[in-house]
Scaffold this active site. Structure first.
Site, PDB file in Angstrom:
ATOM      1  N   LYS A 243       0.840  -1.205   0.000  1.00  0.00           N
ATOM      2  CA  LYS A 243       0.000   0.000   0.000  1.00  0.00           C
ATOM      3  C   LYS A 243       0.875   1.254   0.000  1.00  0.00           C
ATOM      4  CE  LYS A 243      -3.953  -2.302   2.056  1.00  0.00           C
ATOM      5  NZ  LYS A 243      -4.929  -2.478   3.127  1.00  0.00           N
TER       6      LYS A 243
ATOM      7  N   GLN B  66      -4.980  -1.634   9.261  1.00  0.00           N
ATOM      8  CA  GLN B  66      -4.910  -2.947   8.625  1.00  0.00           C
ATOM      9  C   GLN B  66      -5.609  -3.992   9.498  1.00  0.00           C
ATOM     10  OE1 GLN B  66      -3.787  -3.375   5.527  1.00  0.00           O
ATOM     11  NE2 GLN B  66      -4.293  -5.546   5.610  1.00  0.00           N
TER      12      GLN B  66
ATOM     13  N   ASP C 189     -11.111   2.939   3.599  1.00  0.00           N
ATOM     14  CA  ASP C 189     -11.567   1.543   3.498  1.00  0.00           C
ATOM     15  C   ASP C 189     -13.082   1.478   3.291  1.00  0.00           C
ATOM     16  OD1 ASP C 189      -9.580  -0.425   3.570  1.00  0.00           O
ATOM     17  OD2 ASP C 189      -9.281  -0.198   5.740  1.00  0.00           O
TER      18      ASP C 189
HETATM   19  N1  LIG Z   1      -7.986  -2.381   6.431  1.00  0.00           N
HETATM   20  C1  LIG Z   1      -8.090  -3.419   5.586  1.00  0.00           C
HETATM   21  N2  LIG Z   1      -7.690  -4.627   5.985  1.00  0.00           N
HETATM   22  C2  LIG Z   1      -7.815  -5.672   5.114  1.00  0.00           C
HETATM   23  C3  LIG Z   1      -8.321  -5.482   3.796  1.00  0.00           C
HETATM   24  C4  LIG Z   1      -8.741  -4.188   3.439  1.00  0.00           C
HETATM   25  O1  LIG Z   1      -9.251  -3.938   2.299  1.00  0.00           O
HETATM   26  N3  LIG Z   1      -8.603  -3.179   4.350  1.00  0.00           N
HETATM   27  N4  LIG Z   1      -8.317  -6.535   2.889  1.00  0.00           N
HETATM   28  C5  LIG Z   1      -7.563  -7.736   3.188  1.00  0.00           C
HETATM   29  C6  LIG Z   1      -6.095  -7.692   2.874  1.00  0.00           C
HETATM   30  N5  LIG Z   1      -5.665  -6.842   1.755  1.00  0.00           N
HETATM   31  C7  LIG Z   1      -5.664  -5.502   1.928  1.00  0.00           C
HETATM   32  O2  LIG Z   1      -5.492  -4.970   2.962  1.00  0.00           O
HETATM   33  C8  LIG Z   1      -5.039  -7.384   0.599  1.00  0.00           C
HETATM   34  C9  LIG Z   1      -4.902  -8.734   0.425  1.00  0.00           C
HETATM   35  C10 LIG Z   1      -4.204  -9.247  -0.681  1.00  0.00           C
HETATM   36  C11 LIG Z   1      -3.661  -8.393  -1.625  1.00  0.00           C
HETATM   37  C12 LIG Z   1      -2.867  -8.899  -2.787  1.00  0.00           C
HETATM   38  O3  LIG Z   1      -2.474  -8.113  -3.621  1.00  0.00           O
HETATM   39  N6  LIG Z   1      -2.590 -10.190  -2.862  1.00  0.00           N
HETATM   40  C13 LIG Z   1      -1.747 -10.743  -3.892  1.00  0.00           C
HETATM   41  C14 LIG Z   1      -0.949 -11.880  -3.313  1.00  0.00           C
HETATM   42  C15 LIG Z   1      -0.010 -11.389  -2.242  1.00  0.00           C
HETATM   43  C16 LIG Z   1       0.868 -12.483  -1.662  1.00  0.00           C
HETATM   44  O4  LIG Z   1       1.728 -12.981  -2.377  1.00  0.00           O
HETATM   45  O5  LIG Z   1       0.691 -12.786  -0.470  1.00  0.00           O
HETATM   46  C17 LIG Z   1      -2.599 -11.210  -5.050  1.00  0.00           C
HETATM   47  O6  LIG Z   1      -3.748 -11.586  -4.828  1.00  0.00           O
HETATM   48  O7  LIG Z   1      -2.079 -11.199  -6.164  1.00  0.00           O
HETATM   49  C18 LIG Z   1      -3.840  -7.051  -1.463  1.00  0.00           C
HETATM   50  C19 LIG Z   1      -4.513  -6.550  -0.368  1.00  0.00           C
HETATM   51  C20 LIG Z   1      -7.695  -8.055   4.668  1.00  0.00           C
HETATM   52  N7  LIG Z   1      -7.386  -6.910   5.479  1.00  0.00           N
END
Ligand SMILES: Nc1nc2c(c(=O)[nH]1)N[C@@H](CN(C=O)c1ccc(C(=O)N[C@@H](CCC(=O)O)C(=O)O)cc1)CN2
Length: 285
Positions: free
Chosen positions: A52, A96, A119
């Protein structure tokens, strides 16, 4: 069958946001400031926070990272949020999730100033979304909607089935698709005929957090499948990320499908940048 490239789309969106940030700054406004709060050392959360911050910088934004120890108290965390609420250089705040068990997510989310809640989780923003007046929309469903619109164009009249009813994804996704004139079915752990309902979907959104739950028996041929799940599993003694959809079994039957990784995840972060820009555009500083 078409694989929806979330990474490429996210890159495009961030480039668009960067142009808008540049324009904002040229008009004499401050660059949007995004504050990210991380409690504890959870490795996955640390990666998301790092990404982020990196993306905010790519978009020309100011980023502020606040880290607290895993055993911090509710009042310590609340003090950090209150300070960020007051700062004029901070336009967007996110804490987060998940938080350690001893902390109340609900109280923290309520404490974030609604106009800085990038968010879109604050009850005021949830209500605005439910009544079609939202400007800050939860990032994951917003990213899913963007992918669906780019794939299908007008979504009117489509039957969308959402698997999962979380506050972060399932419920806001249902509201967004309803506003896009879809017919909505939400299935969850107490639904008795989930797979047969899912088989009626033109659009299937899987957001349930169960690795590879959804196989080809859940999918109508020609459906668009959006896989929100990001589950770490061990296979052949190796760690692997899989979605809630069994990609190998389902993909051949779809019109289009998102992969994991590289689908919804990167779009979540791109939409966070969009929301931060919106929050900055709506403030006077
Ligand atoms: N405050 C927040 N917490 C959480 C959110 C949110 O939107 N706001 N969502 C999820 C986690 N998340 C963002 O925070 C998130 C999860 C995954 C990815 C991502 O890009 N994943 C990659 C793989 C990453 C890896 O290798 O581990 C992908 O899918 O290609 C981005 C954001 C829970 N918490």
């Amino acid at each position: 069958m078409h694989v929806i490239d979330g990474k490429k789309l996210a890159d495009d969106i961030i480039a668009e946001v960067a142009l808008d940030v540049k324009q904002l700054v040229e008009l004499g406004k401050a660059a949007p400031g995004l504050a990210v709060v991380l409690v504890g050392e959870d490795p996955a959360s640390a990666i998301y926070v790092r990404n982020k911050i990196k993306r905010a910088q790519q978009a020309g934004m100011k980023s502020i990272e606040k880290r607290l120890p895993v055993d911090c108290s509710q009042s310590e965390l609340e003090a950090v949020v209150e300070e960020l609420n007051q700062r004029h250089d901070v336009h967007g705040i996110l804490v987060q999730l998940p938080l350690p068990k001893h902390l109340s997510e609900e109280r923290i989310i309520r404490l974030i100033a609604p106009h800085k809640d990038v968010d879109g989780f604050h009850p005021e923003n949830v209500g605005l979304l439910a009544t079609g007046q939202a400007s800050l929309i939860p990032c994951t469903p917003l990213g899913c909607l963007e992918m669906l619109k780019r794939e299908l164009g007008d979504l009117s009249g489509k039957h969308a089935v959402i698997v999962g009813r979380s506050n972060i994804v399932g419920k806001p996704m249902a509201n967004l698709l309803l506003q896009a004139n879809c017919t909505i079915t939400v299935v969850h752990s107490r639904t008795s005929n989930a797979s047969s309902l899912a088989r009626q979907a033109d659009i299937l959104v899987a957001a349930v957090g169960v690795p590879e739950l959804i196989d080809e028996t859940w999918v109508k041929p020609g459906a668009v499948v959006i896989d929100v799940g990001i589950n770490a599993i061990e296979r052949d003694s190796k760690r692997k990320l899989v979605g809630d959809v069994n990609y190998e079994k389902v993909a051949p039957y779809t019109r289009a499908i998102t992969p994991v990784p590289g689908g919804v995840g990167p779009m979540t972060i791109a939409c966070l940048m969009k929301n931060t820009l919106v929050a900055a555009q709506h403030t006077a500083h």
